[in-house]
Write an enzyme that holds these catalytic residues in place. Sequence first.
Site, PDB file in Angstrom:
ATOM      1  N   SER A 297       7.396 -10.281  56.294  1.00 32.12           N
ATOM      2  CA  SER A 297       7.454 -10.507  54.856  1.00 32.12           C
ATOM      3  C   SER A 297       8.009  -9.305  54.119  1.00 32.12           C
ATOM      4  O   SER A 297       7.848  -8.164  54.553  1.00 32.12           O
ATOM      5  CB  SER A 297       6.027 -10.779  54.345  1.00 32.12           C
ATOM      6  OG  SER A 297       5.968 -10.679  52.948  1.00 32.12           O
TER       7      SER A 297
ATOM      8  N   TYR B  42      -2.869  -8.258  53.106  1.00 34.81           N
ATOM      9  CA  TYR B  42      -1.891  -9.181  53.717  1.00 34.81           C
ATOM     10  C   TYR B  42      -0.628  -8.402  54.103  1.00 34.81           C
ATOM     11  O   TYR B  42      -0.195  -8.452  55.248  1.00 34.81           O
ATOM     12  CB  TYR B  42      -1.525 -10.312  52.746  1.00 34.81           C
ATOM     13  CG  TYR B  42      -0.254 -11.002  53.159  1.00 34.81           C
ATOM     14  CD1 TYR B  42       0.969 -10.695  52.560  1.00 34.81           C
ATOM     15  CD2 TYR B  42      -0.262 -11.925  54.190  1.00 34.81           C
ATOM     16  CE1 TYR B  42       2.141 -11.291  52.960  1.00 34.81           C
ATOM     17  CE2 TYR B  42       0.914 -12.534  54.605  1.00 34.81           C
ATOM     18  CZ  TYR B  42       2.113 -12.209  53.987  1.00 34.81           C
ATOM     19  OH  TYR B  42       3.271 -12.800  54.395  1.00 34.81           O
TER      20      TYR B  42
ATOM     21  N   LYS C  92       1.148  -7.358  58.006  1.00 35.54           N
ATOM     22  CA  LYS C  92       2.544  -7.574  58.431  1.00 35.54           C
ATOM     23  C   LYS C  92       3.159  -6.248  58.902  1.00 35.54           C
ATOM     24  O   LYS C  92       3.876  -6.210  59.902  1.00 35.54           O
ATOM     25  CB  LYS C  92       3.371  -8.177  57.297  1.00 35.54           C
ATOM     26  CG  LYS C  92       2.988  -9.604  56.948  1.00 35.54           C
ATOM     27  CD  LYS C  92       3.132 -10.555  58.146  1.00 35.54           C
ATOM     28  CE  LYS C  92       2.817 -11.994  57.787  1.00 35.54           C
ATOM     29  NZ  LYS C  92       2.888 -12.904  58.939  1.00 35.54           N
TER      30      LYS C  92
HETATM   31  C1  WQD Z   1       5.057 -15.027  43.035  1.00 38.69           C
HETATM   32  C2  WQD Z   1       4.988 -14.511  41.612  1.00 38.69           C
HETATM   33  C3  WQD Z   1       2.803 -13.821  40.907  1.00 38.69           C
HETATM   34  C4  WQD Z   1       0.935 -17.760  41.037  1.00 38.69           C
HETATM   35  C5  WQD Z   1       4.447 -14.704  48.624  1.00 38.69           C
HETATM   36  C6  WQD Z   1       3.543 -15.114  49.743  1.00 38.69           C
HETATM   37  C7  WQD Z   1       3.563 -14.110  50.847  1.00 38.69           C
HETATM   38  C8  WQD Z   1       4.961 -13.663  51.160  1.00 38.69           C
HETATM   39  C9  WQD Z   1       5.709 -13.220  49.925  1.00 38.69           C
HETATM   40  C10 WQD Z   1       5.953 -14.740  53.045  1.00 38.69           C
HETATM   41  C11 WQD Z   1       4.104 -13.282  41.465  1.00 38.69           C
HETATM   42  C12 WQD Z   1       3.291 -15.024  40.102  1.00 38.69           C
HETATM   43  C13 WQD Z   1       1.838 -16.706  41.145  1.00 38.69           C
HETATM   44  C14 WQD Z   1       0.493 -18.178  39.768  1.00 38.69           C
HETATM   45  C15 WQD Z   1       1.891 -16.512  38.756  1.00 38.69           C
HETATM   46  N1  WQD Z   1       5.700 -14.720  51.753  1.00 38.69           N
HETATM   47  N2  WQD Z   1       2.302 -16.104  40.010  1.00 38.69           N
HETATM   48  N3  WQD Z   1       0.989 -17.528  38.669  1.00 38.69           N
HETATM   49  O1  WQD Z   1       2.739 -13.069  45.834  1.00 38.69           O
HETATM   50  O2  WQD Z   1       5.258 -12.934  45.849  1.00 38.69           O
HETATM   51  O3  WQD Z   1       3.922 -13.621  47.920  1.00 38.69           O
HETATM   52  O4  WQD Z   1       5.701 -14.359  49.051  1.00 38.69           O
HETATM   53  O5  WQD Z   1       5.575 -14.054  53.900  1.00 38.69           O
HETATM   54  O6  WQD Z   1       3.020 -14.744  51.974  1.00 38.69           O
HETATM   55  O7  WQD Z   1       2.241 -15.197  49.217  1.00 38.69           O
HETATM   56  O8  WQD Z   1       4.160 -15.154  45.932  1.00 38.69           O
HETATM   57  O9  WQD Z   1       4.055 -17.299  44.759  1.00 38.69           O
HETATM   58  O10 WQD Z   1       1.923 -15.935  45.007  1.00 38.69           O
HETATM   59  O11 WQD Z   1       3.717 -15.140  43.477  1.00 38.69           O
HETATM   60  O12 WQD Z   1       2.309 -15.930  37.748  1.00 38.69           O
HETATM   61  O13 WQD Z   1      -0.329 -19.125  39.602  1.00 38.69           O
HETATM   62  O14 WQD Z   1       4.406 -15.524  40.807  1.00 38.69           O
HETATM   63  O15 WQD Z   1       2.162 -12.897  40.055  1.00 38.69           O
HETATM   64  O16 WQD Z   1       4.675 -12.439  40.495  1.00 38.69           O
HETATM   65  P1  WQD Z   1       4.013 -13.604  46.299  1.00 38.69           P
HETATM   66  P2  WQD Z   1       3.395 -15.962  44.802  1.00 38.69           P
END
Ligand code: WQD
Length: 344
Positions: free
Chosen positions: A127, A152, A156
């Site tokens: 990731s 997490y 990785k």
């Molecule tokens: C994206 C953005 C949140 C939910 C993911 C996977 C992780 C890895 C990387 C593969 C962030 C914002 C989120 C919500 C929001 N993938 N958000 N409201 O954290 O970048 O990580 O991709 O390995 O496994 O979890 O993804 O979709 O949780 O968040 O504002 O209800 O959306 O703050 O900026 P993240 P995400």
Amino acid sequence: MKQKILVTGGTGYIGSHTVVELQAAGYEVVIIDNLSNSNEAVIDGIEKTSGIRPAFLRLDCNDKEGLRTLFGSHTGIRGIIHFAASKAVGESVGKPLAYYRNNIVTLLNLLDLMPEFKIEGIVFSSSCTVYGQPDILPVTEDAPVKPALSPYGNTKQISEEIIRDAIHAGLPFKSIILRYFNPIGAHPGAEIGELPNGVPQNLVPFLTQTAMGIRTELSVFGNDYNTPDGSCIRDYIHVVDLAKAHVIAMDRMLENKTDEKLEIFNLGTGIGVSVLELIHAFEKGTGVKVPYRIVGRREGDIEKVWANPGHANSVLGWTAHETVEDTLISAWNWQKKLRERGIQ
Ligand code: WQD
């Protein structure tokens, strides 16, 4: 002759899409999954999409003797794609020990057994979170791995080091580490897609469930970041583009297309998109409004990260093709199909 591949976590979101692409490329696929964040009906979705029903065994990769039995009965497995892991950044902050145990022990079990059953290569699902908050964007594979901002992300980083040290110690297998950015969307056939158990942790499934009226409003975790509109920036990549890269990586290892025993690739589009931009792209692409509210930041979140995918583009001959708007439309089509089936 069809090559046999084990896909751990193959009923999960990225795993199921990768199984479909492996089958399209002529691989025979064996799926193991503990169904902790998916369900067995995904096997039906894979079969409806590809026309081929993969072998499936409910098995937890923490069960080393169960894995040994599997490899003993499914002879001829030449490669592994290892997806099975816990993967929610926010959740890992509250459950660090569960994340370290699940994400590290499962990998160690597989690496231990690979030489015993002459398994030649493992594609590891890593990731962009290993980069932490990069100093330079877009981020390349040789960017310094910085202290992870979440358990997490640290699992990785540790997993990549375990693979590197195992190969350096001369264990007889190869590995290709794929650093995903943010996989979203669904296969155009809408028979497989993202369907996490319970309340979605990730942005896009929560967004589509809000658009469908399942959730009352989307919380945007902060708009006070140092970005043009104040919301976090990510590199959102269509899950099918991502899946195709896994087939290329497995081909590369099993056909000995390189003398390298360990390679690392960023899988992203190279385009940074903010949370607010993504919401607006969804509304523009689907014509559906998404009620949202700006709330406080989420612990563990990185401010902005997007890929330099040049290494994967040139060495693997792989490029992400789908636009974020079309990808969001595919996610919405999947959500509508779930509603048609009374699933959500
Ligand atoms: C994206 C953005 C949140 C939910 C993911 C996977 C992780 C890895 C990387 C593969 C962030 C914002 C989120 C919500 C929001 N993938 N958000 N409201 O954290 O970048 O990580 O991709 O390995 O496994 O979890 O993804 O979709 O949780 O968040 O504002 O209800 O959306 O703050 O900026 P993240 P995400």
